[in-house]
Design a protein around this motif. Structure first.
Motif, PDB file in Angstrom:
ATOM      1  N   GLY A   1      -7.183  -5.902  -7.144  1.00 32.21           N
ATOM      2  CA  GLY A   1      -6.040  -5.880  -6.246  1.00 32.21           C
ATOM      3  C   GLY A   1      -5.995  -4.609  -5.408  1.00 32.21           C
ATOM      4  N   LEU A   2      -6.257  -3.453  -6.025  1.00 37.92           N
ATOM      5  CA  LEU A   2      -6.260  -2.188  -5.292  1.00 37.92           C
ATOM      6  C   LEU A   2      -7.365  -2.159  -4.243  1.00 37.92           C
ATOM      7  CD1 LEU A   2      -5.642   0.157  -8.357  1.00 37.92           C
ATOM      8  CD2 LEU A   2      -4.079  -0.145  -6.422  1.00 37.92           C
ATOM      9  N   HIS A   3      -8.499  -2.716  -4.589  1.00 42.68           N
ATOM     10  CA  HIS A   3      -9.607  -2.767  -3.631  1.00 42.68           C
ATOM     11  C   HIS A   3      -9.218  -3.601  -2.411  1.00 42.68           C
ATOM     12  CE1 HIS A   3     -13.875  -2.516  -2.470  1.00 42.68           C
ATOM     13  NE2 HIS A   3     -13.702  -3.751  -2.022  1.00 42.68           N
ATOM     14  N   GLU A   4      -8.579  -4.731  -2.646  1.00 49.01           N
ATOM     15  CA  GLU A   4      -8.168  -5.589  -1.531  1.00 49.01           C
ATOM     16  C   GLU A   4      -7.070  -4.935  -0.703  1.00 49.01           C
ATOM     17  OE1 GLU A   4      -6.398 -10.101  -0.761  1.00 49.01           O
ATOM     18  OE2 GLU A   4      -7.240  -9.546  -2.701  1.00 49.01           O
ATOM     19  N   ILE A   5      -6.147  -4.236  -1.339  1.00 47.25           N
ATOM     20  CA  ILE A   5      -5.043  -3.601  -0.617  1.00 47.25           C
ATOM     21  C   ILE A   5      -5.542  -2.516   0.317  1.00 47.25           C
ATOM     22  CG2 ILE A   5      -3.002  -2.135  -0.909  1.00 47.25           C
ATOM     23  CD1 ILE A   5      -2.519  -3.707  -3.550  1.00 47.25           C
ATOM     24  N   PHE A   6      -6.443  -1.665  -0.181  1.00 47.64           N
ATOM     25  CA  PHE A   6      -6.871  -0.512   0.604  1.00 47.64           C
ATOM     26  C   PHE A   6      -8.130  -0.760   1.420  1.00 47.64           C
ATOM     27  CE2 PHE A   6      -4.459   1.523  -2.939  1.00 47.64           C
ATOM     28  CZ  PHE A   6      -3.437   2.057  -2.157  1.00 47.64           C
ATOM     29  N   ARG A   7      -8.920  -1.767   1.068  1.00 52.25           N
ATOM     30  CA  ARG A   7     -10.153  -2.055   1.819  1.00 52.25           C
ATOM     31  C   ARG A   7     -10.049  -3.323   2.657  1.00 52.25           C
ATOM     32  NH1 ARG A   7     -14.092   2.159   0.982  1.00 52.25           N
ATOM     33  NH2 ARG A   7     -13.597   3.085  -1.032  1.00 52.25           N
ATOM     34  N   GLY A   8      -9.063  -4.146   2.335  1.00 51.97           N
ATOM     35  CA  GLY A   8      -8.929  -5.405   3.052  1.00 51.97           C
ATOM     36  C   GLY A   8      -9.684  -6.516   2.334  1.00 51.97           C
TER      37      GLY A   8
ATOM     38  N   ALA B   1       0.830  -1.206   0.000  1.00 50.87           N
ATOM     39  CA  ALA B   1       0.000   0.000   0.000  1.00 50.87           C
ATOM     40  C   ALA B   1       0.862   1.253   0.000  1.00 50.87           C
ATOM     41  CB  ALA B   1      -0.933  -0.007   1.207  1.00 50.87           C
ATOM     42  N   SER B   2       1.948   1.246   0.788  1.00 53.15           N
ATOM     43  CA  SER B   2       2.837   2.404   0.822  1.00 53.15           C
ATOM     44  C   SER B   2       3.495   2.636  -0.538  1.00 53.15           C
ATOM     45  CB  SER B   2       3.905   2.180   1.900  1.00 53.15           C
ATOM     46  OG  SER B   2       4.875   3.200   1.871  1.00 53.15           O
ATOM     47  N   ALA B   3       3.922   1.559  -1.189  1.00 52.20           N
ATOM     48  CA  ALA B   3       4.570   1.693  -2.493  1.00 52.20           C
ATOM     49  C   ALA B   3       3.601   2.234  -3.544  1.00 52.20           C
ATOM     50  CB  ALA B   3       5.130   0.343  -2.937  1.00 52.20           C
ATOM     51  N   ILE B   4       2.381   1.722  -3.562  1.00 47.97           N
ATOM     52  CA  ILE B   4       1.407   2.149  -4.583  1.00 47.97           C
ATOM     53  C   ILE B   4       0.987   3.596  -4.355  1.00 47.97           C
ATOM     54  CG2 ILE B   4      -0.955   1.759  -5.391  1.00 47.97           C
ATOM     55  CD1 ILE B   4      -0.467  -1.222  -5.041  1.00 47.97           C
ATOM     56  N   ARG B   5       0.797   3.978  -3.084  1.00 48.85           N
ATOM     57  CA  ARG B   5       0.449   5.384  -2.819  1.00 48.85           C
ATOM     58  C   ARG B   5       1.549   6.316  -3.311  1.00 48.85           C
ATOM     59  NH1 ARG B   5      -2.034   3.547   2.169  1.00 48.85           N
ATOM     60  NH2 ARG B   5       0.027   3.616   3.155  1.00 48.85           N
ATOM     61  N   GLY B   6       2.816   5.937  -3.087  1.00 49.44           N
ATOM     62  CA  GLY B   6       3.915   6.792  -3.526  1.00 49.44           C
ATOM     63  C   GLY B   6       4.088   6.809  -5.031  1.00 49.44           C
ATOM     64  N   LEU B   7       3.967   5.642  -5.665  1.00 52.79           N
ATOM     65  CA  LEU B   7       4.164   5.564  -7.111  1.00 52.79           C
ATOM     66  C   LEU B   7       3.056   6.283  -7.871  1.00 52.79           C
ATOM     67  CD1 LEU B   7       5.313   1.846  -7.404  1.00 52.79           C
ATOM     68  CD2 LEU B   7       6.664   3.828  -8.092  1.00 52.79           C
ATOM     69  N   ALA B   8       1.801   6.019  -7.511  1.00 48.81           N
ATOM     70  CA  ALA B   8       0.666   6.597  -8.239  1.00 48.81           C
ATOM     71  C   ALA B   8       0.231   7.930  -7.665  1.00 48.81           C
ATOM     72  CB  ALA B   8      -0.510   5.615  -8.221  1.00 48.81           C
ATOM     73  N   ARG B   9       0.865   8.351  -6.557  1.00 48.97           N
ATOM     74  CA  ARG B   9       0.504   9.606  -5.892  1.00 48.97           C
ATOM     75  C   ARG B   9      -0.985   9.647  -5.592  1.00 48.97           C
ATOM     76  NH1 ARG B   9       4.287  14.166  -9.032  1.00 48.97           N
ATOM     77  NH2 ARG B   9       6.305  13.177  -8.496  1.00 48.97           N
ATOM     78  N   LEU B  10      -1.451   8.622  -4.934  1.00 49.59           N
ATOM     79  CA  LEU B  10      -2.867   8.522  -4.592  1.00 49.59           C
ATOM     80  C   LEU B  10      -3.153   9.303  -3.317  1.00 49.59           C
ATOM     81  CD1 LEU B  10      -3.567   4.723  -5.268  1.00 49.59           C
ATOM     82  CD2 LEU B  10      -4.187   6.669  -6.697  1.00 49.59           C
ATOM     83  N   THR B  11      -4.138  10.152  -3.351  1.00 49.02           N
ATOM     84  CA  THR B  11      -4.581  10.884  -2.175  1.00 49.02           C
ATOM     85  C   THR B  11      -5.637  10.054  -1.443  1.00 49.02           C
ATOM     86  OG1 THR B  11      -6.350  12.002  -3.399  1.00 49.02           O
ATOM     87  CG2 THR B  11      -4.168  13.061  -3.359  1.00 49.02           C
ATOM     88  N   PRO B  12      -5.878  10.342  -0.159  1.00 47.75           N
ATOM     89  CA  PRO B  12      -6.954   9.625   0.547  1.00 47.75           C
ATOM     90  C   PRO B  12      -8.302   9.736  -0.146  1.00 47.75           C
ATOM     91  CG  PRO B  12      -5.565  10.806   2.108  1.00 47.75           C
ATOM     92  CD  PRO B  12      -5.111  11.218   0.747  1.00 47.75           C
ATOM     93  N   ALA B  13      -8.561  10.905  -0.753  1.00 49.30           N
ATOM     94  CA  ALA B  13      -9.838  11.078  -1.461  1.00 49.30           C
ATOM     95  C   ALA B  13      -9.918  10.161  -2.680  1.00 49.30           C
ATOM     96  CB  ALA B  13     -10.014  12.536  -1.880  1.00 49.30           C
ATOM     97  N   ALA B  14      -8.817  10.033  -3.420  1.00 47.51           N
ATOM     98  CA  ALA B  14      -8.799   9.162  -4.596  1.00 47.51           C
ATOM     99  C   ALA B  14      -8.966   7.701  -4.191  1.00 47.51           C
ATOM    100  CB  ALA B  14      -7.505   9.352  -5.378  1.00 47.51           C
ATOM    101  N   ILE B  15      -8.353   7.320  -3.080  1.00 49.69           N
ATOM    102  CA  ILE B  15      -8.495   5.935  -2.611  1.00 49.69           C
ATOM    103  C   ILE B  15      -9.932   5.681  -2.172  1.00 49.69           C
ATOM    104  CG2 ILE B  15      -7.781   4.318  -0.817  1.00 49.69           C
ATOM    105  CD1 ILE B  15      -5.027   5.647  -0.883  1.00 49.69           C
ATOM    106  N   GLU B  16     -10.527   6.643  -1.480  1.00 51.24           N
ATOM    107  CA  GLU B  16     -11.901   6.476  -1.014  1.00 51.24           C
ATOM    108  C   GLU B  16     -12.866   6.350  -2.190  1.00 51.24           C
ATOM    109  OE1 GLU B  16     -14.982   5.991   1.617  1.00 51.24           O
ATOM    110  OE2 GLU B  16     -12.832   6.066   2.052  1.00 51.24           O
ATOM    111  N   ALA B  17     -12.640   7.161  -3.237  1.00 50.26           N
ATOM    112  CA  ALA B  17     -13.514   7.114  -4.413  1.00 50.26           C
ATOM    113  C   ALA B  17     -13.104   6.038  -5.407  1.00 50.26           C
ATOM    114  CB  ALA B  17     -13.517   8.479  -5.107  1.00 50.26           C
TER     115      ALA B  17
END
Length: 588
Positions: free
Chosen positions: A191-198, A162-178
């Motif tokens: 995969g992204l849904h499982e990483i950030f939502r469990g 999760a830390s690597a993907i946030r840094g690489l794609a520059r994902l903000t909390p709002a972008a992850i939530e949406a």
């Protein structure tokens, strides 16, 4: 001073030298006070100590006398400030320029993903090397993404990924939530849904399917980072051996089958660890201690550090700090040196550091205060910060090196550690912390029922994502807790818990290929199972899989037939049907 002379006369041994009455003493005090309160007092820092000898001098911060340069004040015995060169922490970066050049040479010139691994014992300066390399590459315009294990030290699933993907794609909390994942494929989105939502309940995907989706999510982030240009994304992964299993698998999969983009991945770990990166795109760089010629300018002729052989950078820093704090001869071994520095902490400061260690490698200062239950921990935090044992950023305290945390944990008395883990468990329950963290605290504070529930959940999640190491560790701990409760008696049916965790651990070890260990655990559990119970049938079935894994097919079929008979005797029709299906699949 005049006041000191009055006091000395009042305390004289000979009665004739003392003041003869209170009136004479009062007049002398008044005269001394009038001298001290004169408009142009002599500065204390300018006063020469009575024992001063010729040579270089300095001002003692405790008594304000100017005294000879030494480690301790010749008047009040307080530690004296050392030379400015010894007060520069961390010490200058020396002796690693060739290593930085080597890592820089791995930067790809075309659309390809290249990798490098930095291998070294604890204290050899792997993290410092990565930091210096990051500054070099950042100055060239490259994008630096630093990935570290979870701060709890509990190998929380997906934390590094999760830390690597946030840094690489520059994902903000709002972008992850949406779930605003531009141009992501369906597999990457899952995969992204499982990483950030469990992980979601009812997800029937196999571990390999899940692993494929996690790798797809990392590839998507790497492509997004490379598309920004003009620099190259440089991913630096520190302490690979402490990373969670799903994150390690994802990086290994992407390195084995990378996208067609320019990127550099550098990992650091200790000897003997297999990151699974392969040799096709990866080269390893082994680093050792610093050469005596590099260390000599930093220590001079003080004799603080032996220069007969290579010196670990961490030992050098700790020895310099030890001398700066007033120490004399530093112990030869790094662990002894750190332990000696820890032993000089006062009680409150040591307790704060122990509380931080129980919470992990780093934690919010407010959480540490809640755990240790000390009014006002700011002085302790400042003392630890001044000694270089922690760093502070954004309200969080972090150990300056993992070895400091390990030695701090080793020095906590057993009962005190149990109490700290119990309070930490309550804090994590209140904050809804990850189940891996809560299971760690429940296991160490011997909360048997909660520990068994959490450890089983951790094992189930690890099984779902194919993290065999985490699965085996959780089940081993669960079995240990269940066995311990046979004597303690806090569980209603500890024998049942022993059977469940033994069977699950045996199956997990079988999947891991550790057939000897699996057979021993299952055989022990078989002795505890009733002659006509579903548990006996399940354990016999697990033993059959052990024999099949060992390619002892006759033994496997014999054990399987015994399992079918036990299931029939117990009236477990569904279990019997599943075992029969396995027997037909194994039939020659």
């Amino acid at each position: 001073s005049a006041l000191a002379e009055v006091v000395k006369r009042a305390l004289a041994k000979s009665p004739g030298e003392r003041y003869q009455d209170a009136h004479e003493f009062s007049q002398a005090l008044a005269r001394a006070l009038s001298i001290n309160e004169s408009p142009e007092p002599k500065q204390a820092s300018e006063a020469l100590a009575p024992s001063l000898v010729a040579g270089e001098t300095t001002v003692c911060e405790a008594c304000n006398y100017r005294v000879p340069v030494a480690r301790f004040c010749c008047e009040c015995s307080a530690p004296l400030p050392q030379e400015q060169s010894l007060a520069q922490f961390p010490p200058p970066f020396v002796g690693r320029r060739d290593d930085v050049t080597f890592l820089s040479s791995r930067r790809p010139s075309g659309p390809q993903v290249l990798c490098a691994r930095v291998v070294g014992e604890p204290g050899t300066g792997k993290s410092r090397l990565l930091d210096e390399f990051a500054q070099t590459m950042s100055a060239q315009g490259d994008h630096i993404i630093l990935v570290e294990p979870d701060s709890w030290g509990a190998r929380v699933a997906y934390s590094g990924l999760a830390s690597a993907i946030r840094g690489l794609a520059r994902l903000t909390p709002a972008a992850i939530e949406a779930e605003d994942f531009l141009d992501a494929s369906s597999d990457a989105r899952r995969g992204l849904h499982e990483i950030f939502r469990g992980p979601q309940r009812g997800d029937s995907r196999s571990p390999m399917e899940r692993r494929h989706c996690l790798g797809s999510a990392l590839r998507w982030a790497l492509v997004r980072a490379a598309a920004r240009g003009p620099g190259v994304p440089v991913v630096l992964i520190d302490d690979l051996e402490r990373m969670d299993g799903p994150s390690l698998h994802a990086f290994a999969d992407v390195i084995g089958d990378p996208p067609q983009v320019a990127a550099l991945v550098v990992g650091a770990h200790g000897p003997g660890f297999d990151a699974g990166w392969g040799a096709e795109r990866t080269v390893a760089r082994r680093i050792e201690g610093l050469e005596p010629s590099d260390v000599r300018p930093l220590v001079g002729a003080s004799g603080l550090v032996s220069l007969r052989e290579a010196v670990l950078p961490l030992y050098l820093e700790q020895a310099l700090r030890y001398q700066f704090e007033g120490g004399s001869e530093a112990p030869e071994r790094l662990g002894d040196l750190i332990a000696q520095r820890l032993g000089t902490l006062d009680a409150d400061t040591r307790r704060v550091l122990q509380g931080l260690a129980v919470l992990g490698f780093g934690a919010a200062i407010s959480t540490v205060a809640e755990l240790v239950q000390i009014d006002g921990i700011e002085p302790a935090i400042n003392a630890l910060l001044g000694r270089g044992m922690i760093t502070v950023s954004a309200g969080c305290a972090v150990f300056s090196h993992p070895l400091l945390r390990e030695l701090t944990m080793a020095g906590i008395p057993i009962e005190a550690r149990r109490q700290l883990h119990r309070r930490a468990l309550r804090i994590e329950d209140k904050q809804r912390g990850p189940i891996e963290v809560r299971s760690e605290h429940a296991y160490h504070c011997q909360e048997a029922f909660q520990a068994l529930l959490l450890l089983e959940q951790v094992a189930d999640r690890a099984t779902a994502v194919g993290d065999t190491n985490a699965e085996v560790l959780a089940l081993r701990r669960g079995l240990e807790v269940a066995r311990r409760e046979i004597a303690r008696g806090e569980l209603d049916d500890p024998m049942r818990a022993v059977l469940i965790f033994s069977r699950k651990l045996g199956a997990s070890l079988t999947r891991a290929g550790d057939f000897a260990d699996a057979d021993g655990i299952l055989q022990e559990a078989l002795d505890l199972a009733g002659p006509a119970s579903p548990d006996r049938a399940k354990i016999l079935g697990a033993l059959a899989h052990v024999s099949y894994g060992r390619k002892r097919y006759e033994e496997a079929l014999s054990r399987l037939r015994s399992a079918i008979s036990a299931a029939r005797a117990a009236g477990a029709a569904e279990l019997e049907s599943g075992l029969e299906e396995t027997r037909r699949a194994w039939a020659p």
